[in-house]
Scaffold this active site. Structure first.
Site, PDB file in Angstrom:
ATOM      1  N   LYS A  75      -7.393 -13.338  -8.098  1.00  0.00           N
ATOM      2  CA  LYS A  75      -8.644 -13.380  -7.360  1.00  0.00           C
ATOM      3  C   LYS A  75      -9.440 -12.101  -7.621  1.00  0.00           C
ATOM      4  O   LYS A  75      -8.862 -11.008  -7.674  1.00  0.00           O
ATOM      5  CB  LYS A  75      -8.322 -13.513  -5.878  1.00  0.00           C
ATOM      6  CG  LYS A  75      -9.486 -13.961  -5.026  1.00  0.00           C
ATOM      7  CD  LYS A  75      -9.037 -14.172  -3.587  1.00  0.00           C
ATOM      8  CE  LYS A  75     -10.214 -14.042  -2.654  1.00  0.00           C
ATOM      9  NZ  LYS A  75      -9.843 -13.931  -1.259  1.00  0.00           N
ATOM     10  N   LYS A  83     -11.948  -6.087  -4.937  1.00  0.00           N
ATOM     11  CA  LYS A  83     -12.746  -4.854  -4.841  1.00  0.00           C
ATOM     12  C   LYS A  83     -11.990  -3.653  -5.369  1.00  0.00           C
ATOM     13  O   LYS A  83     -12.574  -2.658  -5.737  1.00  0.00           O
ATOM     14  CB  LYS A  83     -13.101  -4.584  -3.363  1.00  0.00           C
ATOM     15  CG  LYS A  83     -14.365  -5.263  -2.922  1.00  0.00           C
ATOM     16  CD  LYS A  83     -14.973  -4.576  -1.694  1.00  0.00           C
ATOM     17  CE  LYS A  83     -14.102  -4.665  -0.473  1.00  0.00           C
ATOM     18  NZ  LYS A  83     -14.718  -4.084   0.726  1.00  0.00           N
ATOM     19  N   LYS A 124       0.829  -1.214   0.000  1.00  0.00           N
ATOM     20  CA  LYS A 124       0.000   0.000   0.000  1.00  0.00           C
ATOM     21  C   LYS A 124       0.858   1.257   0.000  1.00  0.00           C
ATOM     22  O   LYS A 124       0.511   2.254  -0.624  1.00  0.00           O
ATOM     23  CB  LYS A 124      -0.920   0.026   1.218  1.00  0.00           C
ATOM     24  CG  LYS A 124      -2.129  -0.893   1.102  1.00  0.00           C
ATOM     25  CD  LYS A 124      -2.985  -0.774   2.357  1.00  0.00           C
ATOM     26  CE  LYS A 124      -4.016  -1.874   2.428  1.00  0.00           C
ATOM     27  NZ  LYS A 124      -4.633  -1.953   3.764  1.00  0.00           N
TER      28      LYS A 124
END
Ligand code: TRP
Length: 328
Positions: free
Chosen positions: A193, A196, A112
Site C-alpha cells: 500500500k 507516507k 516501530k
C-alpha cells in the site's frame, strides 16, 4: 441527529494520492451526511522525534491540504489535537484502566520499536491516546485503513473495560465506513500500500508534487514484462496505474477497458500522469490560496477547537465523575 465520524492524520511525511483517493476524497463526499471531526494528531506525531519548526509547518500544511481537497471547515471540524486539552487528559485517565500487556502486544508498537534504541513511553501509550481521540467525542464511526484496525479493537477493549469497571460511559465505535475508496499501491513496489513513511523517492506521488515530478515518478513506476495492457493477465503495477487513472477520472469499467486494452505501457503512463497532473492542479492552486492567508487558516483551526471543546470537556468531566475524582 447525524452520526459522529472522527478520523485522525499524523502531521508527518507527505500526504499523497493514496491518502487522497483512499480516504480524503471519500470523506469530502460524505462529510455532510455526518457530524465530522478531522483531527490533526500532533501529539501522536511527537511519539517519535520531530524537528519543532518542521512539525509546526506540517500541521498547517495538512490543515490547508484538507481544505484544498474539499473538506468544508464550516461544516466539518478541523481540529489540531494538542489545542483541545481533553485528548491528553482523557488519555491519562484511560491509561489507568489499560493493562500494559495489551499495549506491548500491538503490532505497530513492535514494528516501530524494532528500529530505535531508546523507546519513548509515548510509543507504548500511542494507542491509548488514539482511543482517547475517539472516545472523547463518543464517535460512532471511525474511517481508517486496515492497518489501524488493531488500534480500533483496542479502543473498544478499553471502552468496555472502563464501562465494566465504572458503569456504562462510552459508546462502542464501529470499525469503519464501508470501504469505497481506492486502494492505491506504491509506484515502486505495487504489492505494498502507498505509504507516507516509505523511503523510495519514486514510491508515492505527494499532493504537492510539481507536475514535472509527478510525471517523472509515474513514468518510472514498476510494471511488468508484458507488451501492453491486458486486463486478464496484468500485474500489480499496471493494475495500480489503471486504478489511479480510474479513481481520478471517475471512468466506469466499460470506459476503461476499450480505451486501455492493448495500450503500450509508455502511453499508459503518459495518460495516467496527465490525468494526475490535471486533477491535482486545482487542488494545488487552492492550497496556495489558503496558505497565502495565514490568518484564515489560524481562524479555521481556532474555530475547530472551539467547536469541539465543549464535547471534549463534558466527556472528561463524566469520566472523572465516574472514576471518583473531585469534580465540583
Ligand atoms: N493512528 C492513526 C494513523 O496513524 C492516526 C490517528 C490518531 C487516528 N488518532 C486517531 C485515526 C483517531 C483515527 C481516529 O493513521
Amino acid at each position: 441527529m447525524k452520526a459522529r465520524v472522527l478520523s485522525g492524520v499524523q502531521p508527518s511525511g507527505n500526504l499523497h494520492i493514496g491518502n487522497y483517493l483512499g480516504a480524503l476524497k471519500n470523506w469530502v463526499r460524505i462529510q455532510h451526511d455526518y457530524e465530522s471531526i478531522f483531527c490533526i494528531v500532533d501529539l501522536h506525531a511527537i511519539t517519535v522525534y520531530q524537528k519543532p519548526e518542521e512539525l509546526r509547518a506540517k500541521i498547517l500544511e495538512i490543515a490547508a491540504l484538507f481544505i484544498a481537497s474539499g473538506i468544508d471547515p464550516k461544516h466539518s471540524a478541523l481540529v489540531v489535537q494538542s489545542m483541545v486539552h481533553g485528548h491528553a487528559e482523557l488519555s491519562w485517565l484511560l491509561t489507568c484502566v489499560t493493562p500494559v500487556g495489551w499495549l506491548e502486544r500491538m503490532t505497530q508498537y513492535k514494528a516501530k520499536t524494532q528500529a530505535i534504541e531508546t523507546i519513548g513511553d509515548g510509543l507504548l501509550q500511542y494507542p491509548v491516546l488514539m482511543a482517547a481521540d475517539i472516545l472523547l467525542y463518543q464517535a460512532a464511526i471511525v474511517p481508517v485503513g486496515e492497518d489501524q484496525s488493531q488500534h480500533l479493537e483496542l479502543t473498544r477493549d478499553i471502552a468496555q473495560r472502563f464501562n465494566s469497571l465504572y458503569g456504562a460511559t462510552f459508546v462502542m465505535p464501529a470499525t469503519n465506513l464501508p470501504a469505497v475508496g481506492a486502494r492505491i499501491m506504491g509506484l515502486d513496489e505495487p504489492e505494498k500500500k502507498m505509504s507516507k513513511s516509505a523511503a523510495g523517492a519514486g514510491h508515492a506521488v505527494a499532493l504537492l508534487d510539481p507536475p514535472e515530478v509527478i510525471r517523472k515518478k509515474i513514468m518510472r513506476a514498476t510494471t511488468d514484462s508484458q507488451p501492453g495492457v491486458d486486463f486478464e493477465t496484468m500485474g500489480a503495477g499496471v493494475e495500480n496505474l489503471l486504478a489511479i487513472f480510474q479513481a481520478f477520472s471517475g471512468w466506469s469499467d466499460d470506459q476503461m477497458k476499450p480505451h486501455f486494452t492493448g495500450m503500450r505501457y509508455g502511453d499508459l503512463k503518459k495518460q495516467v500522469a496527465e490525468m494526475v497532473v490535471s486533477q491535482l492542479e486545482p487542488l494545488q492552486a487552492r492550497y496556495r490560496e489558503i496558505t497565502a492567508d495565514p490568518a484564515y487558516l489560524a481562524g479555521v483551526l481556532r474555530e475547530g477547537a472551539e467547536r469541539v471543546t465543549p464535547i471534549a470537556d463534558s466527556t472528561v468531566r463524566l469520566v472523572k465523575e465516574r472514576m471518583g475524582l473531585y469534580t465540583p
